[in-house]
Structures are given as C-alpha cells and as structure tokens.
Design an enzyme around this catalytic site. Structure first.
Site, PDB file in Angstrom:
ATOM      1  N   ALA A 173      18.612 -13.643  14.143  1.00 36.05           N
ATOM      2  CA  ALA A 173      17.216 -13.864  14.497  1.00 36.05           C
ATOM      3  C   ALA A 173      16.521 -12.543  14.820  1.00 36.05           C
ATOM      4  CB  ALA A 173      17.129 -14.798  15.697  1.00 36.05           C
TER       5      ALA A 173
ATOM      6  N   ARG B 136      29.680  -8.236  12.326  1.00 34.43           N
ATOM      7  CA  ARG B 136      30.902  -9.035  12.267  1.00 34.43           C
ATOM      8  C   ARG B 136      31.219  -9.387  10.825  1.00 34.43           C
ATOM      9  NH1 ARG B 136      31.418 -15.187  14.677  1.00 34.43           N
ATOM     10  NH2 ARG B 136      33.367 -15.739  13.649  1.00 34.43           N
TER      11      ARG B 136
ATOM     12  N   THR C 146      16.386  -3.634   5.910  1.00 38.21           N
ATOM     13  CA  THR C 146      15.797  -2.602   5.058  1.00 38.21           C
ATOM     14  C   THR C 146      16.806  -2.021   4.076  1.00 38.21           C
ATOM     15  OG1 THR C 146      16.289  -0.900   6.719  1.00 38.21           O
ATOM     16  CG2 THR C 146      14.124  -1.959   6.826  1.00 38.21           C
TER      17      THR C 146
ATOM     18  N   HIS D 235       0.854  -1.187   0.000  1.00 41.99           N
ATOM     19  CA  HIS D 235       0.000   0.000   0.000  1.00 41.99           C
ATOM     20  C   HIS D 235       0.893   1.242   0.000  1.00 41.99           C
ATOM     21  CE1 HIS D 235      -3.554  -2.450   0.927  1.00 41.99           C
ATOM     22  NE2 HIS D 235      -2.779  -3.080   1.795  1.00 41.99           N
TER      23      HIS D 235
END
Length: 249
Positions: free
Chosen positions: A174, A197, A179, A131
């Site tokens: 995790a 790292r 982005t 959207h």
C-alpha cells in the site's frame, strides 16, 4: 442529508430481493449501453458496480473475461488512452482482473495488465510523465510501456510509473511508488519501492481464475445468497429505513 446518503450510512441493506433485482437490472442496462461500447474488445462475465462513476476514454482499450470493475460515489474509476500524433495509447487487461474504486489507468503508450491481477482502491498507473522536464508544453519522449504480470496484487494507493515491469505473483505494498522493475514472486514496498520479501512459488498460488471455473453455478450461488440476506426485508421496512433510520438499520 439525502435519502441516498442515509442509505450509505446504514448497517445493513434493507432492500427487498425484488428491489435489488430491479437495481441490478438497471446497472446491467447502463453498463451495456454506455460502458461496453468503450472497449475495443471485451470478454464475457463483466461485473460492474456503480457504472455511472466509471469513465472510459479513448480507443485501444481491451479486456478479457470476468473483468470486475468497481467504482463508488466519490471514488470514480478512469481508464483512458491518449493520442499523440500517429501514436495512440493502448490498455490491455487480461482475464479475471479486479479493479477497485478510485483507480486511474492512463496510457500514452501501452499498459498491459496480466490475468488474475488485483488492483486495490485508488491506485494510479500511468506510462507517461505527460510533460517534458524542460518543455512543460509537450510530452516528448517521457513515455514508456508498463507490463504488469499475471496474478499481481497492487495495494491501496500504489503508484506505477512509466517503463515499469512487475513480475508474476508479486505484491506491491500500500502506498508504494514503483519506478523500477520488480521481479516475480516477491513483495515490494516503499517510495521508491524495493523488494522486502521473497515469495516461495513452490507453495503454489490460488488465483482469481478459480472463482470462475463454473460461472453459471457461481451466479446461482450469489443469487441464492442475495435471497437469503433479503429474506426478512419488506418494502415498508425499506422505505421506513430511508426516511427514519434507527440503530437496527
């Protein structure tokens, strides 16, 4: 509690070897009948767990050899493409890729997943916001392709957003939210994800491809292991564990 729920709570698999073979045969039949036709192209060696908890939707989905596609009760896998006008999303999965329970991969544009990549449980990969920021009724230009390189490892509940590239051999921690692009040979974590790292490629990487060098032998070894694990199981013992499980089960 149903018998199926009792079985999931047991400490060991009480099914006799023959029962396991029958169940595996049903899984293969269901996979061939209902899942395989959902791929535009698919290599050999597909391995599926709980296929009735896997949803393939839309065209343009392809995968290479030895795709391991695992779902579970309450953790269904969704691989889907979306058509917008003349544009249809595409999902291209390489060889030897592992997709774990609860993962959703949804494409409006194009998602490429490199060979030997491992995707842990409940990851979300989407190349669109779906959207527009101001027009909530349309996607508009809120879509960009995703490219995940070879031998990447996505940790549990990682989120990969639109327009992202992840370089080969890299690990996404995790819960990370990716982005921006992640370079090759590194570990990235956090929200938003950042490199924490560097990895040393000179040490070499052992990849999932090595598991399938002699696929027929691997299948024989797995069958022999199943026989060994079920060697003491009986039909009566299995039925008893369903209706009256004990701590020994």
């Amino acid at each position: 509690m149903s018998s199926g729920e009792r079985l999931t709570a047991l400490r060991r698999d009480r099914r006799p070897y023959l029962v396991r073979r029958i169940v595996n045969g049903w899984v293969r039949f269901y996979t061939e009948r209902f899942l395989v036709p959902g791929f535009d192209a698919l290599g050999p060696g597909l391995d599926v767990t709980s296929p009735w908890n896997i949803e393939l939707w839309g065209g343009g989905i392809s995968a290479g050899s030895h795709l391991h596609l695992h779902a579970a009760k309450g953790n269904f896998v969704r691989i889907a493409t979306w058509r917008t006008g003349d544009r249809e999303g595409r999902i291209e999965i390489g060889d030897n890729v592992l997709i774990s329970p609860g993962t959703h991969i949804v494409a409006s544009d194009r998602i490429v997943i490199g060979s030997d990549t491992m995707i842990a449980s409940q990851c979300y990969i989407s190349d669109s916001d779906w959207h527009d920021t101001y027009d909530r009724t349309a996607e508009l230009d809120k879509h960009r392709p995703i490219v995940i390189g070879r031998n990447v490892w996505l940790g549990v509940r990682a989120i990969i957003g639109k327009g992202v590239s992840i370089g080969e051999n890299s690990i996404i921690g995790a819960g990370a939210v990716v982005t921006r692009d992640i370079p090759a040979n590194c570990i990235a974590a956090g929200n938003p994800a950042r490199v924490v790292r560097e990895l040393d490629p000179s040490r070499g990487f052992r990849t999932r491809a090595e598991l399938f060098g002699d696929y027929e032998r691997l299948q024989r070894d797995m069958d022999n292991l199943t026989r060994f694990l079920a060697r003491e199981n009986t039909v009566l013992g299995w039925l008893r564990s369903i209706v009256a499980p004990t701590r020994a089960d």
